[in-house]
Design a protein around this motif. Structure first.
Motif, PDB file in Angstrom:
ATOM      1  N   PRO A  31       0.709  -0.972   0.393  1.00  0.00           N
ATOM      2  CA  PRO A  31      -0.114   0.223   0.146  1.00  0.00           C
ATOM      3  C   PRO A  31       0.957   0.869  -0.019  1.00  0.00           C
ATOM      4  O   PRO A  31       1.801   0.851  -0.183  1.00  0.00           O
ATOM      5  CB  PRO A  31      -0.827  -0.057   1.212  1.00  0.00           C
ATOM      6  CG  PRO A  31       0.010  -0.590   2.561  1.00  0.00           C
ATOM      7  CD  PRO A  31       0.706  -1.747   1.119  1.00  0.00           C
ATOM      8  N   PRO A  32       0.242   2.539  -0.677  1.00  0.00           N
ATOM      9  CA  PRO A  32       0.795   3.680  -0.153  1.00  0.00           C
ATOM     10  C   PRO A  32       1.664   3.807   1.235  1.00  0.00           C
ATOM     11  O   PRO A  32       0.778   3.050   2.152  1.00  0.00           O
ATOM     12  CB  PRO A  32       0.331   4.397  -0.566  1.00  0.00           C
ATOM     13  CG  PRO A  32      -1.193   4.104  -1.339  1.00  0.00           C
ATOM     14  CD  PRO A  32      -1.148   2.895  -0.376  1.00  0.00           C
ATOM     15  N   PRO A  33       2.677   4.836   1.152  1.00  0.00           N
ATOM     16  CA  PRO A  33       3.454   5.360   0.365  1.00  0.00           C
ATOM     17  C   PRO A  33       4.632   4.787  -0.390  1.00  0.00           C
ATOM     18  O   PRO A  33       5.203   5.229  -1.026  1.00  0.00           O
ATOM     19  CB  PRO A  33       4.094   6.343   1.340  1.00  0.00           C
ATOM     20  CG  PRO A  33       4.562   5.742   2.171  1.00  0.00           C
ATOM     21  CD  PRO A  33       3.447   4.247   2.734  1.00  0.00           C
ATOM     22  N   ALA A  34       4.072   3.436  -0.116  1.00  0.00           N
ATOM     23  CA  ALA A  34       5.042   2.578  -1.226  1.00  0.00           C
ATOM     24  C   ALA A  34       4.679   3.094  -3.088  1.00  0.00           C
ATOM     25  O   ALA A  34       3.826   3.474  -3.198  1.00  0.00           O
ATOM     26  CB  ALA A  34       5.056   0.462  -1.586  1.00  0.00           C
ATOM     27  N   THR A  35       6.065   2.932  -3.684  1.00  0.00           N
ATOM     28  CA  THR A  35       6.118   3.350  -5.203  1.00  0.00           C
ATOM     29  C   THR A  35       4.703   2.294  -5.861  1.00  0.00           C
ATOM     30  O   THR A  35       4.068   0.797  -5.844  1.00  0.00           O
ATOM     31  CB  THR A  35       6.832   3.095  -5.960  1.00  0.00           C
ATOM     32  OG1 THR A  35       7.811   4.294  -5.087  1.00  0.00           O
ATOM     33  CG2 THR A  35       6.782   3.369  -7.334  1.00  0.00           C
ATOM     34  N   PRO A  36       3.012   3.003  -6.162  1.00  0.00           N
ATOM     35  CA  PRO A  36       2.252   2.099  -6.970  1.00  0.00           C
ATOM     36  C   PRO A  36       2.928   0.746  -8.080  1.00  0.00           C
ATOM     37  O   PRO A  36       3.970   1.661  -8.717  1.00  0.00           O
ATOM     38  CB  PRO A  36       2.067   3.225  -8.252  1.00  0.00           C
ATOM     39  CG  PRO A  36       1.819   4.481  -7.149  1.00  0.00           C
ATOM     40  CD  PRO A  36       3.249   4.375  -6.675  1.00  0.00           C
ATOM     41  N   GLY A  37       2.915  -0.512  -8.051  1.00  0.00           N
ATOM     42  CA  GLY A  37       2.656  -1.094  -8.522  1.00  0.00           C
ATOM     43  C   GLY A  37       4.300  -2.155  -8.013  1.00  0.00           C
ATOM     44  O   GLY A  37       4.867  -3.052  -8.600  1.00  0.00           O
ATOM     45  N   THR A  38       4.492  -2.162  -6.694  1.00  0.00           N
ATOM     46  CA  THR A  38       5.603  -2.879  -5.964  1.00  0.00           C
ATOM     47  C   THR A  38       4.672  -3.813  -4.979  1.00  0.00           C
ATOM     48  O   THR A  38       3.843  -3.534  -4.755  1.00  0.00           O
ATOM     49  CB  THR A  38       5.923  -1.603  -4.867  1.00  0.00           C
ATOM     50  OG1 THR A  38       6.845  -0.526  -5.340  1.00  0.00           O
ATOM     51  CG2 THR A  38       6.970  -1.934  -3.994  1.00  0.00           C
ATOM     52  N   LEU A  39       5.510  -4.992  -4.979  1.00  0.00           N
ATOM     53  CA  LEU A  39       4.527  -6.074  -4.520  1.00  0.00           C
ATOM     54  C   LEU A  39       4.932  -5.608  -3.361  1.00  0.00           C
ATOM     55  O   LEU A  39       5.981  -5.467  -2.294  1.00  0.00           O
ATOM     56  CB  LEU A  39       5.959  -7.307  -4.730  1.00  0.00           C
ATOM     57  CG  LEU A  39       5.700  -7.559  -6.015  1.00  0.00           C
ATOM     58  CD1 LEU A  39       6.130  -8.816  -6.349  1.00  0.00           C
ATOM     59  CD2 LEU A  39       3.828  -8.377  -6.306  1.00  0.00           C
ATOM     60  N   ALA A  40       4.673  -6.330  -1.991  1.00  0.00           N
ATOM     61  CA  ALA A  40       4.380  -6.189  -0.087  1.00  0.00           C
ATOM     62  C   ALA A  40       5.810  -6.784  -0.337  1.00  0.00           C
ATOM     63  O   ALA A  40       6.675  -6.455   1.032  1.00  0.00           O
ATOM     64  CB  ALA A  40       3.226  -6.549   0.164  1.00  0.00           C
TER      65      ALA A  40
END
Length: 378
Positions: A281-290
């Motif tokens: 989820p945010p604030p991770a860059t969109p399209g980043t796996l957890a």
């Protein structure tokens, strides 16, 4: 595993551990195995994993013909095994433990109808062999607070093998942090689905067990249906939905589990096919796996569409691959949950008293992401 939200509170799972035995492989052999997995699409060592993440290697494994130490046999006094589904299509063979003879009337039908639901949804030509126990699992005690548990046989393989098979179903893998050099654990049933082992192998693929609710003051709703939409779970007297638990546990044997980089095998980070659809989820860059047990969301389009929030295993216990439900039965926000009174998602981490656990379209999309071909698109 599915735990009760009301019966025992939020019971913290044992977490990811390693179950040592005289047959455990060493660090050196683990490094050699990982290197071999990078060089070949052949399956590696076979393991048995429970839904608390404990792992034990299988002795005398064979990736081509199935594990040699789990040959199906009928326990003395146990009911005759039940096969659901049609030959040439998707089938589940339920091998009843003798413990089910002490289960209440209606128990077997509820489990059979849950298996029949999956047979009605998938078109893969395979048979999955599952041992079913009541008040126990695989001949042992169930965890405190567990309404149901699963244990699955499975194999080590690699990222390239898993993604190559799933790309045939139209999935793409474009996250910036794809675990391309890591080892993957695939359950025996899912290995059949992905064409990695004999789809009609006769060895056991896994176990499921159900709590007997003794001395709790609660009981099971034993109503059964083959539609994935159960009814009748009451709150007075308080009940849990048994068929919902059956749908939940069977799906785990089919491969709906997560590891998210846990170093439970050979001290190497290990992932599962479903981990490739768990996005940060945010604030991770969109399209980043957890790539973490601290929650994320399910998406089949590289993170663009949130189809449901996963359970935060690090904070709440429960299974990584289950839906979030520690604060509310609707916390996950899964799509396409059938309308009706007291309806919750069957794949939720925690069950609620008086709730009917049904299958959502997000659940079916999860199974499709594991390679199961849906007869009807959702």
């Amino acid at each position: 595993m599915i735990q009760s939200h009301d019966l025992f509170g939020l019971v913290v799972s044992d977490g990811f551990g390693f179950e040592h035995s005289a047959h455990d492989i060493t660090h050196n052999s683990g490094d050699s195995l990982l290197q071999a997995l990078h060089q070949s699409q052949n399956l590696g060592q076979e393991y048995l994993v429970n839904d608390s993440g404990q792992v034990a290697p299988v002795v005398g494994h064979s990736s081509s013909s199935g594990h040699t130490n789990s040959t199906i046999w009928q326990a003395h006094g146990a009911p005759t095994p039940t096969v659901v589904g049609t030959a040439g299509g998707f089938q589940i063979k339920l091998i009843w433990d003798s413990s089910v003879t002490s289960a209440p009337s209606g128990f077997m039908k509820a489990v059979i109808d849950a298996a029949q639901y999956y047979a009605s949804q998938f078109s893969n030509n395979e048979i999955v062999n599952i041992n079913v126990g009541y008040g126990e699992i695989a001949g042992g005690k169930m965890s405190a607070g567990a309404l149901g548990e699963s244990e699955s046989y499975g194999y080590l393989t690699n990222y390239a093998t898993v993604t190559a098979d799933l790309q045939k179903d139209g999935f793409t893998f474009g996250a910036s942090n794809e675990p391309t050099n890591s080892q993957f654990f695939v359950t025996s049933a899912d290995a059949k689905t992905l064409g990695l082992v004999n789809a009609h192998g006769t060895a056991l693929d896994g176990y499921i067990g159900f709590g007997n609710l003794s001395n709790t003051g609660y009981s099971w709703n034993l109503a059964a249906t083959t539609t994935g939409q159960n009814t009748g779970t009451g709150s007075s007297p308080p009940q849990f939905d048994l068929q919902s638990v059956a749908l939940h546990e069977i799906s785990e044997v089919l491969g709906r589990i997560g590891m998210e980089g846990a170093t439970v095998i050979n001290n190497h980070a290990t992932y599962t096919p479903l981990d490739l659809f768990n996005f940060a989820p945010p604030p991770a860059t969109p399209g980043t796996l957890a790539l973490s047990p601290s929650s994320g969301y399910f998406s089949t389009d590289n993170g663009h569409t949130n189809l449901g929030w996963f359970n935060n295993n690090a904070a709440n216990g429960g299974d990584i691959a289950d839906w979030a439900s520690d604060t509310s039965p609707f916390q996950a926000g899964t799509h396409g949950l059938p309308a009706g009174p007291n309806v919750t998602d069957a794949f939720a981490a925690f069950a609620y008293l008086g709730a009917n656990g049904d299958i959502s379209t997000s659940d079916l999309q999860e199974m499709a992401a594991l390679g199961y071909t849906l007869k009807h698109q959702v």
